[in-house]
Design a protein around this motif. Structure first.
Motif, PDB file in Angstrom:
ATOM      1  N   LEU A 121     -12.923  24.461 120.440  1.00 28.56           N
ATOM      2  CA  LEU A 121     -14.496  25.004 120.578  1.00 28.56           C
ATOM      3  C   LEU A 121     -15.227  23.801 121.099  1.00 28.56           C
ATOM      4  N   ILE A 124     -14.706  24.089 124.778  1.00 29.20           N
ATOM      5  CA  ILE A 124     -15.452  25.357 125.302  1.00 29.20           C
ATOM      6  C   ILE A 124     -16.968  25.110 125.744  1.00 29.20           C
ATOM      7  N   ARG A 125     -17.518  24.267 124.454  1.00 32.31           N
ATOM      8  CA  ARG A 125     -18.779  24.014 124.651  1.00 32.31           C
ATOM      9  C   ARG A 125     -19.307  22.654 125.438  1.00 32.31           C
ATOM     10  N   TYR A 127     -18.056  19.652 124.826  1.00 32.40           N
ATOM     11  CA  TYR A 127     -18.303  18.184 124.085  1.00 32.40           C
ATOM     12  C   TYR A 127     -16.988  17.594 124.141  1.00 32.40           C
ATOM     13  N   GLU A 133     -20.471  16.514 117.458  1.00 35.44           N
ATOM     14  CA  GLU A 133     -20.538  17.644 117.176  1.00 35.44           C
ATOM     15  C   GLU A 133     -18.991  18.241 117.288  1.00 35.44           C
ATOM     16  N   GLU A 135     -16.701  16.880 115.346  1.00 39.49           N
ATOM     17  CA  GLU A 135     -16.025  16.219 114.127  1.00 39.49           C
ATOM     18  C   GLU A 135     -15.309  17.673 113.434  1.00 39.49           C
ATOM     19  N   GLY A 136     -14.180  17.391 113.216  1.00 37.10           N
ATOM     20  CA  GLY A 136     -13.389  18.415 112.344  1.00 37.10           C
ATOM     21  C   GLY A 136     -12.927  19.847 113.204  1.00 37.10           C
ATOM     22  N   GLN A 137     -13.174  19.677 114.556  1.00 40.20           N
ATOM     23  CA  GLN A 137     -12.840  20.850 115.229  1.00 40.20           C
ATOM     24  C   GLN A 137     -12.197  20.599 116.384  1.00 40.20           C
ATOM     25  N   ALA A 140      -8.558  22.684 117.194  1.00 42.15           N
ATOM     26  CA  ALA A 140      -8.497  23.925 116.174  1.00 42.15           C
ATOM     27  C   ALA A 140      -8.879  24.944 117.143  1.00 42.15           C
ATOM     28  N   HIS A 170     -13.733  30.418 129.061  1.00 45.27           N
ATOM     29  CA  HIS A 170     -14.849  30.951 128.513  1.00 45.27           C
ATOM     30  C   HIS A 170     -16.120  30.855 129.417  1.00 45.27           C
ATOM     31  N   SER A 212     -21.312  31.832 120.983  1.00 39.68           N
ATOM     32  CA  SER A 212     -22.703  31.436 120.731  1.00 39.68           C
ATOM     33  C   SER A 212     -22.465  30.034 120.322  1.00 39.68           C
ATOM     34  N   SER A 213     -23.195  29.208 120.338  1.00 41.28           N
ATOM     35  CA  SER A 213     -23.335  27.861 119.877  1.00 41.28           C
ATOM     36  C   SER A 213     -24.682  27.498 119.473  1.00 41.28           C
ATOM     37  N   LEU A 214     -25.079  26.377 118.970  1.00 41.93           N
ATOM     38  CA  LEU A 214     -26.343  26.010 118.589  1.00 41.93           C
ATOM     39  C   LEU A 214     -27.306  26.615 119.876  1.00 41.93           C
TER      40      LEU A 214
END
Lengths: 565, 132
Positions: A121, A124-125, A127, A133, A135-137, A140, A170, A212-214
């Motif tokens: 993710l 995709i976004r 970063y 932003e 972190e932890g992803q 995954a 995407h 969607s993201s922020l």
């Protein structure tokens, strides 16, 4: 094509069939057609039985013809799967590029014939893996790609000049960077760009409607990048599909089969108009536009959808865009079976669901197929469940004989009726989108988001009330559901650390002045009516990261708040 | 005094699958609750919104495998800032991750296929009053 009419039925025969049908209903059927209303998944009423009466003005040459010829209902190629079987293209992507490279090699060893990669993710976004932003992803739900170096690690040892590469990019803003990385990688390997075959997703609906993201780029900026990628590929990558208009995720989020196809085609219309405005000719790029469908369980409706989508596309290319190259008229599509139809309860039932959806894809004439794995309601597929998906595809290809003849359901009264009805409804929904100012305007106003959310809500109500039966869930659920032991796929835990280390090394060793200079140039070009891909390629060559390039877009185009529904 | 139960609902982090969160939000509204759907957010923004909105419950939806890292962070930040409301999660979350999530203070985890009634009655019980 002959101008004589080639109707299959004469009026006298139809009249006789009508009379006989009335008699049959009276004497034999005797009211046995059922009490309730029967509907397809997208709401088309279904009769008990179809006869020539339902397709009475059917003209064989006009409405059906032959495969590889207009109106392409029967298929885009004359010999279809005898010429080339559908590509076995299972998605893979997790952890570091090195992790995913290993999974690619496993799938190819076992008979996959193309690769397909999903990104994590943060990627995709747009970063980098060391962004707060992310972190932890990291790693995954997909693989982390931060730089050209990562792209090279992902395809290490894979002959990209021979094996086609699908990149599930995407968003257009990610596509333009990853596509540039892929091209630069090929140039470094010395592969002529005309040998590269593959697809990237590149759909602004994924940025503005589905993914969607922020906050995301505004619809018009995202749409511009989508068109930049298509325009670049039409000039430099003759075998590349620079867009895969994504009906799939629309359907997962909540649309009918009709809306799925109509929205994707409306997106293609918008693209064609924009590229023509820029001075391109329809035949320069239309032949490489590709589509991505989601096949649910309503077997005949899904097959009819595939056939109808080819028909509507051909009509559009013929009557609206006046495309001269026959290849521009060919709607080619990839199918993925429907993830959202899979259940967590009794997970092995999902193997049956996916196989039936995969069969519909083959009967519908798909060019490429991904069959979902049974454990999707638990986690990303394990190696074992991914292998079952490949095996299901291979069973369809070599054991069932369904690939040996073209469009075998043609001529079925029901399938032909339904194909025409689907085509009619798809045309009407496209007209509705256009009456609202076109697809980009429908996204900006939030209208499309509302359509999707309303349908998702209604579907869930139907499941909870039992109106929509799902085996094992609300249809004969077991009093004590069996505790099936499903092995859960675990994302590698060290991906974030490894990616951060690589980034630190990269940032310390590259030519900072060059990176700064080329990013400044890109920043200026964002405000000109020019294609950005050449500038992005230069940035990639200078080892600018995905996140750094995306930051330019975020700052120059601004951010848009996804309309909440 | 009776008032509507207020739920702040968010997609956790960069997760792109909003169908579950949107549908559950609308169904909880049908159940008489007030739902503020935030879309995708990170833990600090979720806790900020819950405080501003005076939420009775925080609902988090995830499919992307970030539940173990970002879920507990929401609980931790809420507690730090004196917000003592149940934090519930839904989505694709492996069974064996549920005990550690509960240990970290997540009040309940609802997998796919949970009927809305189960979620709504859990919330009513936790919050301790029913809807108007």
């Amino acid at each position: 094509m002959t101008t004589n009419k080639t109707t299959l039925f004469d009026q006298a025969s139809i009249k006789q069939i009508q009379q006989e049908k009335e008699r049959w209903e009276r004497e034999t059927l005797k009211g046995g057609a059922g009490e309730r209303e029967y509907l397809t998944d997208s709401g088309i009423p279904v009769k008990l039985l179809y006869t020539p009466e339902d397709i009475q003005d059917f003209d064989y040459l006009r409405d059906l013809g032959f495969s590889g010829e207009p109106p392409y209902v029967r298929g885009v190629y004359p010999n279809m799967y005898r010429g080339r079987l559908f590509t076995v293209r299972q998605i893979a992507g997790f952890g570091t590029p090195e992790d995913t490279n290993q999974r690619f090699k496993f799938l190819l060893r076992n008979g996959a014939t193309g690769t397909s990669v999903v990104l994590d993710l943060p990627t995709i976004r747009g970063y980098d893996s060391d962004d707060p932003e992310a972190e932890g992803q990291v790693g995954a739900c997909g693989v982390a790609i931060d730089s050209l170096e990562d792209m090279e690690a992902l395809y290490e040892g894979i002959p990209i000049e021979k094996v086609s590469s699908n990149i599930v990019t995407h968003l257009p803003s990610t596509t333009v960077v990853l596509m540039a990385m892929f091209v630069v990688m090929a140039e470094k390997r010395g592969i002529p760009l005309e040998m590269l075959s593959g697809t990237n997703q590149n759909d602004f609906l994924m940025e503005t409607t589905i993914g969607s993201s922020l906050e995301v780029l505004p619809p018009r900026a995202s749409f511009r990048l989508q068109c930049d990628a298509i325009e670049y590929a039409s000039k430099h990558l003759p075998r590349w599909n620079p867009v895969s208009y994504n009906g799939y995720n629309l359907r997962e989020a909540g649309t009918t089969a009709v809306q799925e196809v109509a929205v994707a085609i409306a997106n293609a219309i918008a693209t064609c108009e924009e590229l023509i405005r820029r001075g391109n000719k329809i035949d320069d790029f239309a032949k490489r536009l590709s589509f991505f469908w989601n096949l649910f369980n309503d077997f005949f409706e899904e097959i009819a959808k595939c056939r109808a989508s080819r028909l509507v596309w051909h009509e559009l290319m013929r009557d609206r865009f006046h495309a001269q190259n026959p290849r521009s008229h060919l709607m080619r599509f990839h199918v993925q079976t429907a993830g959202i139809t899979l259940t967590k309860v009794e997970p092995y039932n999902n193997i049956a669901r996916s196989a039936i959806q995969g069969l519909a894809a083959v009967l519908g004439g798909a060019q490429s197929l991904h069959i979902d794995s049974f454990d999707e309601a638990y986690s990303a597929p394990t190696e074992e469940s991914a292998l079952i998906s490949i095996r299901t595809q291979q069973i369809l290809q070599v054991e069932t004989n369904v690939v040996n003849t073209v469009d075998p359901l043609a001529g079925s009264y029901y399938v032909e009726y339904l194909t025409r009805e689907m085509a009619k409804r798809i045309r009407n929904y496209i007209a509705e989108i256009e009456s609202r100012g076109g697809l980009v305007a429908c996204v900006e106003s939030g209208w499309l988001h509302r359509e999707i959310s309303d349908f998702a809500y209604k579907t869930q109500q139907d499941i909870e009330s039992g109106k929509r039966p799902i085996v094992g869930l609300n249809y004969f659920p077991q009093e004590t559901p069996p505790q099936t032991k499903v092995e859960v796929f675990r994302y590698p835990e060290n991906a974030e650390r490894i990616q951060k280390e690589k980034l630190a090394r990269l940032r310390a060793t590259r030519n900072q002045a060059r990176v700064k200079e080329i990013l400044a140039e890109l920043r200026r070009k964002c405000h000109e009516d020019t294609n950005l891909i050449p500038y992005i390629k230069e940035a990639v060559k200078a080892h600018a990261t995905l996140g750094e390039i995306e930051e330019v877009f975020r700052e120059e185009f601004g951010l848009w708040q996804f309309p909440l529904v | 005094m009776e008032r509507k139960i207020k739920v702040v609902m968010a997609k956790l982090g960069l997760d792109i699958h909003w169908r579950g969160a949107v549908v559950v939000s609308r169904m909880l509204r049908d159940e008489g609750m007030e739902v503020v759907y935030l879309g995708n957010q990170f833990p600090p923004q979720i806790v900020d919104a819950a405080i501003q909105e005076g939420a009775d419950v925080i609902g988090l939806s995830t499919l992307s495998g970030n539940h173990l890292t970002l879920g507990p962070k929401v609980v931790e930040l809420a507690r730090e800032r004196g917000l003592d409301v149940p934090v519930i999660m839904g989505g694709v979350i492996p069974e064996e991750d549920i005990p550690p999530l509960k240990e970290a203070g997540i009040a309940a985890v609802f997998g796919p296929e949970t009927p809305i009634e189960a979620i709504s009655s859990f919330i009513k019980k936790e919050v301790g009053y029913s809807t108007v």
